[in-house]
Design an enzyme around this catalytic site. Structure first.
Site, PDB file in Angstrom:
ATOM      1  N   PRO A 123       0.855  -1.205   0.000  1.00 60.00           N
ATOM      2  CA  PRO A 123       0.000   0.000   0.000  1.00 60.00           C
ATOM      3  C   PRO A 123       0.882   1.243   0.000  1.00 60.00           C
ATOM      4  O   PRO A 123       1.452   1.624   1.018  1.00 60.00           O
ATOM      5  CB  PRO A 123      -0.796  -0.129   1.306  1.00 60.00           C
ATOM      6  CG  PRO A 123       0.086  -0.962   2.190  1.00 60.00           C
ATOM      7  CD  PRO A 123       0.865  -1.881   1.303  1.00 60.00           C
ATOM      8  N   ASP A 145       5.827   2.977   1.911  1.00 56.78           N
ATOM      9  CA  ASP A 145       5.036   1.806   2.289  1.00 56.78           C
ATOM     10  C   ASP A 145       4.247   2.196   3.542  1.00 56.78           C
ATOM     11  O   ASP A 145       4.819   2.387   4.617  1.00 56.78           O
ATOM     12  CB  ASP A 145       5.969   0.625   2.569  1.00 56.78           C
ATOM     13  CG  ASP A 145       5.214  -0.662   2.907  1.00 56.78           C
ATOM     14  OD1 ASP A 145       4.010  -0.588   3.226  1.00 56.78           O
ATOM     15  OD2 ASP A 145       5.846  -1.727   2.862  1.00 56.78           O
ATOM     16  N   HIS A 146       2.920   2.291   3.378  1.00 60.95           N
ATOM     17  CA  HIS A 146       2.091   2.787   4.483  1.00 60.95           C
ATOM     18  C   HIS A 146       2.041   1.810   5.653  1.00 60.95           C
ATOM     19  O   HIS A 146       1.622   2.179   6.762  1.00 60.95           O
ATOM     20  CB  HIS A 146       0.663   3.057   3.984  1.00 60.95           C
ATOM     21  CG  HIS A 146       0.003   4.221   4.665  1.00 60.95           C
ATOM     22  ND1 HIS A 146       0.236   4.548   5.980  1.00 60.95           N
ATOM     23  CD2 HIS A 146      -0.890   5.143   4.227  1.00 60.95           C
ATOM     24  CE1 HIS A 146      -0.479   5.614   6.315  1.00 60.95           C
ATOM     25  NE2 HIS A 146      -1.169   5.990   5.257  1.00 60.95           N
ATOM     26  N   ARG A 147       2.470   0.572   5.465  1.00 65.36           N
ATOM     27  CA  ARG A 147       2.526  -0.378   6.577  1.00 65.36           C
ATOM     28  C   ARG A 147       3.631  -0.008   7.559  1.00 65.36           C
ATOM     29  O   ARG A 147       3.607  -0.417   8.720  1.00 65.36           O
ATOM     30  CB  ARG A 147       2.758  -1.792   6.041  1.00 65.36           C
ATOM     31  CG  ARG A 147       1.649  -2.318   5.151  1.00 65.36           C
ATOM     32  CD  ARG A 147       2.026  -3.633   4.486  1.00 65.36           C
ATOM     33  NE  ARG A 147       3.227  -3.515   3.650  1.00 65.36           N
ATOM     34  CZ  ARG A 147       3.727  -4.495   2.914  1.00 65.36           C
ATOM     35  NH1 ARG A 147       3.120  -5.682   2.912  1.00 65.36           N
ATOM     36  NH2 ARG A 147       4.810  -4.328   2.184  1.00 65.36           N
ATOM     37  N   VAL A 148       4.608   0.770   7.065  1.00 65.17           N
ATOM     38  CA  VAL A 148       5.752   1.157   7.891  1.00 65.17           C
ATOM     39  C   VAL A 148       5.756   2.649   8.184  1.00 65.17           C
ATOM     40  O   VAL A 148       6.043   3.078   9.311  1.00 65.17           O
ATOM     41  CB  VAL A 148       7.076   0.757   7.192  1.00 65.17           C
ATOM     42  CG1 VAL A 148       8.284   1.146   8.040  1.00 65.17           C
ATOM     43  CG2 VAL A 148       7.098  -0.721   6.860  1.00 65.17           C
TER      44      VAL A 148
END
Length: 448
Positions: free
Chosen positions: A248, A420-423
């Site tokens: 994402p 990376d929107h997870r990070v």
């Protein structure tokens, strides 16, 4: 005891390799550690070494053939040792692999091996190069004699995909071009300096057509030029599919005043060639400094955990004739501009020559991709997993900027951060870009 020469994993991400060249011939005495072949991995051309002593008794794979990891490509044994069993086992593996792939067939014998591959058609299909006589029916229609075709030269003709495309577009025969690349490889500049190959008329045999047959019209436009994928292009395709789909990603763009960076470069050039650096070298140094201040951006997504790194190992994207490769400048946050510039020039040169070692293009924590030299103002780059971000750098241009009641010419550059929107959250990415802007607009801050 016979030693099987196998296709080895010569890089961390290698799944298959293409045998570029045999450096030893059947009958040559081999010692453990001798270089016996050159193999194209997913990133570079590496040396394959012997794992046993003896004589090279069989070469089971021809030059130019791609084989998976663990595939047997040759046999080393004593001069008087029977190798039929080892060769038969290897031949069985070859047959199973080619049957699975749906490609041509391969046959192997003691001391020699041949592979009958497919012939590419304009539509991209293949037809067998040879067919066993036993498969022919007892009664067939009268055969039409095919025109004689000259046999291709022994060994593969080494050329880059770009060179092959340009040759096809310009009507140039690769066989008539002397390659100036590594190991005689034909590259772009060889094609650009070569003259078109005169067309040779090939007589078409007369064929009797039955009255009931329907004439098939000849297409007015030739079919596509079908080129096999290189190992590096296969890796690029796989890695990008791993990135742009599952990750994402969001993007942050900022415009930075590069006027003082330009002044710094002028001062360094005036001081001597040993102090000469590029804008990209300065950007890499600024990025490394900013990452140390924002370690939450200097991270890897590992699926069930996030790894944060105290030092900045910066991958710099380098375009080659075969595709993109990303050598890594390690501990860039601890290095001066001169050292970064020297490493960047060396890496770029050896990347284009396919001479980088696996350790030199792996282990990056963050990447920088610069297309400014191609006149690109702004673009978005695809994250190189497991890294959490990549910076896309556009070109520098002079713009009028309102300052102290008047328009003043300033050097401006656009950068886009892919995250990376997870990070990385939006605010974290924005703060990183703020720090990067401060460092580039006042480059002396990188000294502190």
């Amino acid at each position: 005891m016979a030693t099987k020469v196998m296709m080895e994993a010569l890089s961390p991400t290698m799944e298959e390799g293409r045998l570029v060249k045999w450096l030893k011939q059947v009958g040559d005495v081999i010692k453990t550690g001798d270089t016996i072949a050159e193999v194209e991995t997913d990133k570079a051309i590496m040396e394959l070494v012997a794992r046993g002593d003896g004589v090279l008794r069989a070469k089971l794979v021809e030059e130019g053939t791609t084989s998976p990891i663990g595939f047997v490509i040759g046999i080393i044994a004593a001069a008087d040792e029977a190798i039929e069993a080892a060769t038969a086992t290897a031949a069985g593996g070859i047959a199973a692999a080619t049957a699975t792939a749906g490609g041509g067939t391969a046959t192997a014998g003691v001391g020699t091996a041949t592979a009958a591959g497919g012939t590419a058609t304009a539509g991209g299909g293949t037809t067998p190069a040879t067919a066993p006589a036993a498969t022919a029916p007892a009664a067939t229609a009268p055969a039409v004699a095919a025109p004689a075709v000259a046999a291709p030269p022994a060994g593969p003709l080494r050329s880059s995909p770009l060179a092959r495309r340009l040759a096809a577009e310009r009507g140039i025969s690769l066989a008539a071009v002397a390659g100036s690349g590594p190991n005689g490889r034909v590259i772009r500049r060889d094609i650009e300096s070569a003259a078109p190959t005169p067309a040779v008329a090939v007589p078409t045999p007369a064929v009797a057509v039955p009255p009931a047959a329907v004439a098939v019209p000849t297409p007015a436009v030739a079919g596509p030029v079908v080129l096999p994928l290189t190992q590096i292009r296969k890796t690029i395709a796989r890695r990008l599919a791993e990135s742009i789909g599952p990750i994402p990603t969001f993007y942050l763009t900022a415009e930075i005043d590069m006027t003082r960076v330009g002044q710094l470069r002028e001062q360094m050039v005036a001081a001597g060639d040993q102090f000469k650096v590029s804008v990209n070298d300065i950007v890499i140094k600024a990025v490394a400094t900013a990452l140390v201040r924002h370690p939450e951006v200097n991270a890897h997504w590992m699926g069930d955990s996030i790894h944060y790194y105290p030092d900045a190992h910066i991958g710099m994207a380098v375009a080659t004739d075969d595709g993109l490769i990303v050598p890594v400048i390690r501990n860039a946050n601890t290095k001066g501009l001169g050292q970064i510039g020297a490493e960047a020039r060396d890496f770029a040169k050896r990347a284009r020559e396919r001479k980088l070692a696996p350790a030199e293009y792996s282990g990056g924590t963050f990447s920088v991709s610069n297309l400014g030299m191609f006149g690109i103002d702004q673009f978005t780059a695809i994250i190189n997993p497991p890294e959490a971000a990549i910076l896309a750098v556009g070109g520098t241009e002079t713009k009028p900027v309102w300052e102290n009641g008047a328009f003043v010419p300033k050097q401006r550059m656009r950068v886009t951060l892919s995250c990376d929107h997870r990070v990385i959250d939006g605010a974290i990415g924005a703060k990183f870009l703020q720090t990067l802007r401060q460092l580039l607009e006042a480059p002396m801050m990188m000294l502190f």
